[in-house]
Design a protein around this motif. Sequence first.
Motif, short mmCIF file in Angstrom:
data_model
loop_
_atom_site.label_atom_id
_atom_site.label_comp_id
_atom_site.label_asym_id
_atom_site.label_seq_id
_atom_site.Cartn_x
_atom_site.Cartn_y
_atom_site.Cartn_z
N SER A 134 22.66 -0.94 -50.66
CA SER A 134 23.24 -2.17 -50.12
C SER A 134 22.18 -3.16 -49.67
N ALA A 135 20.94 -2.69 -49.41
CA ALA A 135 19.87 -3.58 -48.98
C ALA A 135 18.53 -2.93 -49.28
N LEU A 136 17.53 -3.78 -49.58
CA LEU A 136 16.17 -3.32 -49.85
C LEU A 136 15.20 -4.04 -48.94
N ALA A 137 14.14 -3.36 -48.55
CA ALA A 137 13.03 -3.98 -47.83
C ALA A 137 11.75 -3.44 -48.43
N ALA A 138 10.94 -4.33 -49.01
CA ALA A 138 9.69 -3.93 -49.65
C ALA A 138 8.54 -4.64 -48.95
N PRO A 139 8.00 -4.06 -47.89
CA PRO A 139 6.94 -4.72 -47.13
C PRO A 139 5.64 -4.83 -47.91
N GLY A 149 24.83 3.35 -47.97
CA GLY A 149 25.80 3.91 -47.04
C GLY A 149 25.26 3.86 -45.62
N SER A 150 25.36 4.96 -44.90
CA SER A 150 24.87 5.03 -43.52
C SER A 150 23.42 5.50 -43.44
N LYS A 151 22.76 5.62 -44.58
CA LYS A 151 21.41 6.17 -44.62
C LYS A 151 20.37 5.11 -45.01
N ILE A 152 19.14 5.36 -44.58
CA ILE A 152 17.99 4.57 -45.02
C ILE A 152 16.96 5.55 -45.59
N ARG A 160 6.06 8.39 -54.38
CA ARG A 160 6.16 9.81 -54.73
C ARG A 160 6.84 10.62 -53.62
N ARG A 161 6.70 10.19 -52.37
CA ARG A 161 7.27 10.92 -51.24
C ARG A 161 8.35 10.07 -50.59
N LYS A 162 9.44 10.72 -50.19
CA LYS A 162 10.52 9.98 -49.55
C LYS A 162 11.06 10.76 -48.37
N SER A 163 11.67 10.03 -47.44
CA SER A 163 12.35 10.63 -46.29
C SER A 163 13.60 9.82 -46.03
N THR A 164 14.62 10.45 -45.48
CA THR A 164 15.91 9.79 -45.27
C THR A 164 16.31 9.88 -43.81
N LEU A 165 16.75 8.75 -43.27
CA LEU A 165 17.20 8.66 -41.88
C LEU A 165 18.70 8.34 -41.87
N LEU A 166 19.47 9.11 -41.11
CA LEU A 166 20.90 8.85 -40.95
C LEU A 166 21.09 7.92 -39.75
N THR A 167 21.72 6.76 -39.98
CA THR A 167 21.90 5.77 -38.92
C THR A 167 23.29 5.89 -38.31
N HIS A 168 23.54 5.06 -37.29
CA HIS A 168 24.86 5.01 -36.66
C HIS A 168 25.84 4.11 -37.42
N PHE A 169 25.33 3.36 -38.38
CA PHE A 169 26.17 2.42 -39.12
C PHE A 169 27.04 3.13 -40.15
N THR A 170 28.22 2.56 -40.40
CA THR A 170 29.01 3.02 -41.53
C THR A 170 28.32 2.64 -42.83
N ALA A 171 27.79 1.43 -42.85
CA ALA A 171 27.01 0.95 -43.99
C ALA A 171 26.02 -0.09 -43.48
N VAL A 172 24.78 -0.02 -43.93
CA VAL A 172 23.75 -0.97 -43.54
C VAL A 172 23.79 -2.15 -44.50
N GLU A 199 9.48 7.13 -38.35
CA GLU A 199 8.69 8.34 -38.20
C GLU A 199 9.33 9.31 -37.21
N LYS A 200 9.85 8.77 -36.10
CA LYS A 200 10.45 9.63 -35.08
C LYS A 200 11.95 9.83 -35.31
N GLY A 201 12.52 9.07 -36.24
CA GLY A 201 13.93 9.25 -36.57
C GLY A 201 14.88 8.89 -35.45
N ARG A 202 14.61 7.78 -34.76
CA ARG A 202 15.47 7.41 -33.63
C ARG A 202 15.56 5.89 -33.51
N VAL A 203 16.55 5.45 -32.73
CA VAL A 203 16.71 4.03 -32.42
C VAL A 203 15.78 3.68 -31.27
#
Length: 434
Positions: A134-139, A149-152, A160-172, A199-203
């Motif tokens: 639903s959205a991209l950010a390429a710094p 969905g609710s993930k980033i 090559r490496r990825k990590s996924t964070l579950l947010t409080h949003f229904t959809a970002v 990195e810390k996986g929090r708001v």
Amino acid sequence: MPPFEGSKPAVCPKGETNNIVSIDVGGQLFQTTKQTLTSAGPKTFFSRIAESSGIYTPFIDRDPELFSLILSLLRTGNLPSKAKAFDLQDLIIESRFYGVETLLINSLSNPSQFEPFNLHKSLLLPLNGRDSPSALAAPAFGALHVAHGSKITSFDWSLRRKSTLLTHFTAVDSLLALSPSLVAAGANDFSGLQILDLEKGRVRETLHWENVTKSGSTVQAIGSSPEQMFVSFESSRRNSNSIMVYDVQSLAPVTEIAHNEIFGADIDSAIPATKLQWVESCKLLMASGSHSGPSGVSGNMRLWDVRSGNVVWETSEKVDCFADVAVCDGLSVIFKVGVNSGEASYVDLRKLSSFGCKIQTQGNQVFCTKAGDVELWSEVVLNGGRIFKKNLMGRVRDMGGAKVTNLAFGGSTMFLTRKDHQSVEVWQSSSTDF
């Protein structure tokens, strides 16, 4: 054991300073200068070698072929063409060993290597789950953040490496990279702008707009300049909207512009800004938004002087209103895609006169999507005038497909997502393709 050990002493003529440094890597002798080694920065692996020159010839038990690429990176700031014959992951490992990963990132993400007419689809990044992006950010510092969905999901600069964070949003719905580990995220149906520490996986913090009715405020768009962040808020009752300005470092509120309280059938003031883009050359904020109603689609575009809070130019559209808008700072042009015609048109910012899918700019190039294809618009100077020529992007096998939903650019790479696809297409020039 230290990373290198001494062997035979180097010969230095009496009374002279020997600027040549010899290094034995895996049994192969390399020679360079102290200036080249210290260009990696102080207190690095290479600065230690430079300091020890004239005392002994260091031996490094690593691959000499990969070391030659790292040495070329130190000398020129870029990888040589022969680097394409090596696996990128091997280069990453070596750059981390020598402490020059930042130099490697800058080399591979250098916008000067961006060749718009030579882009082709080089990689597909799969995403977990059933939600489409639903959205991209390429710094600019080399990474990619994808909201689905609710993930980033975040990919490192090598993709090559990825990590996924579950947010409080229904959809970002809105995403902005603030630093390598911080992103700002918002949703059209969830109150507040969240600053997420990936990195810390929090708001880390939540920013709210205090509207008159004291109801919740949802985020419609996010933008930024080098010093400030801009957030378009709408009250949850949809009877007021505003653009808030924050300091991008402290996240403290600076000022409020574009505050609208909606009364009756004032349709124009009911439209919140759904796209914000900073125009550095003019020091102005472009804000645009559109509304679909029984009579069709209407919208407005405004250029705001953030310091005074005044509108310096605006236009309202009801006939073939824009589906998307983008400003090309290098060309001083605002581009739009018509919601009915699907055609791209533009206005010269230097004249600021009215005129009148997805559209994004990168450098002096404008990329416009039409259905599943991507058009590249570039300036052609003819007899003292200016016209814009369009070309279809990509090789034959890359063209077409499902509707393009997001475009983003990071360094020398274009990222693209399509409707109902759970992946991100990576488009690169041949010169940056591994």
